[in-house]
Write an enzyme that holds these catalytic residues in place. Structure first.
Site, short mmCIF file in Angstrom:
data_model
loop_
_atom_site.label_atom_id
_atom_site.label_comp_id
_atom_site.label_asym_id
_atom_site.label_seq_id
_atom_site.Cartn_x
_atom_site.Cartn_y
_atom_site.Cartn_z
N SER A 182 -31.20 18.25 -46.47
CA SER A 182 -30.01 18.52 -47.28
C SER A 182 -28.86 17.67 -46.78
O SER A 182 -28.78 17.36 -45.58
CB SER A 182 -29.63 20.01 -47.16
OG SER A 182 -28.36 20.26 -47.75
N TYR B 129 -27.91 27.37 -42.03
CA TYR B 129 -28.65 26.50 -42.94
C TYR B 129 -28.35 25.03 -42.66
O TYR B 129 -29.26 24.21 -42.54
CB TYR B 129 -28.29 26.85 -44.38
CG TYR B 129 -29.02 26.03 -45.42
CD1 TYR B 129 -30.32 26.34 -45.77
CD2 TYR B 129 -28.39 24.96 -46.05
CE1 TYR B 129 -31.00 25.59 -46.74
CE2 TYR B 129 -29.06 24.21 -47.01
CZ TYR B 129 -30.36 24.54 -47.35
OH TYR B 129 -31.03 23.79 -48.29
#
Length: 226
Positions: free
Chosen positions: A128, A151
């Site tokens: 990501s 995350y």
């Protein structure tokens, strides 16, 4: 025929990756924790495989069930229970890393013997932009406005893992992809990209030949430089 395993493949980015790789001619095994959620993958022509990336026994059985393996897409991920520093604790970090980082290691290590037998072994780790410091520091980047410390940290680890695997396994094409801000369950479908746009980089990297790049981080526009 190219044999592919996609983890976290019952919905969202994983399911769209399955669809597109089947369309490209791959035989796709769709990894998922609960086979009862596999109807959409079956409808696409995929072979559902019970695979919980947090469970070593599940991983070992899933890999052992494959007749061969050419392409591994480590897509399974969770946001985790923490969305800001206000609710951050070690357990929140552990939850995110258990799936997003340790899961990548479990599956990849288990898959290495089969991948080594392939004429064109490829690994794609879905990371990501949230794991990329330069994006996190750019006010014009979508990643800048997200906290998600567990995350983001886990996806940064995935990018680093990818580089180290690529350096250690020069005979394989091992890269990381950035889906971008895509509408999925992970963000309550707030992303501005479709799942097709969000899988552009992953699919392109999964289709690499032996002369393709390795150890790189790509978004849908191409390589993201470190």
């Amino acid at each position: 025929m190219t044999t592919t395993l996609v983890t976290g493949a019952n919905k969202g980015l994983g399911l769209e990756t399955v669809r597109r790789l089947i369309a490209a001619g791959h035989t796709v095994h769709a990894g998922m924790r609960d086979l009862a959620s596999g109807d959409a993958a079956r409808a696409l022509g995929a072979i559902p495989v019970r695979l919980d990336v947090t469970d070593q026994d599940s991983v070992d059985k899933a890999i052992a069930s494959l007749p061969e393996l050419d392409v591994l897409v480590n897509n399974a991920a969770v946001v985790g229970p923490s969305w800001s520093l206000d609710d951050l604790d070690v357990e929140a970090m552990r939850v995110a890393f258990e799936t997003n980082v340790f899961g990548v290691v479990r599956v990849t290590q288990a898959a290495l013997p089969a991948l080594r037998r392939s004429a064109n072994p490829v690994v794609v780790n879905v990371a990501s932009g949230l794991g990329f410091p330069r994006a996190l520091l750019d006010p014009d980047d979508d990643s800048f406005h997200a906290n998600l410390v567990p995350y983001a940290s886990s996806k940064g680890a995935v990018i680093t893992l990818t580089v180290q695997y690529a350096k250690s396994l020069p005979g394989m094409r091992i890269n990381a992809s950035d889906p971008g801000y895509t509408a999925t369950d992970l963000n309550q479908h707030q992303g501005h990209q479709t799942v097709t746009e969000g899988t552009d980089a992953t699919v392109a990297l999964a289709l690499l030949g032996p002369d393709g790049p390795t150890g790189e981080f790509h978004n849908r526009l191409g390589r993201v430089t470190y």
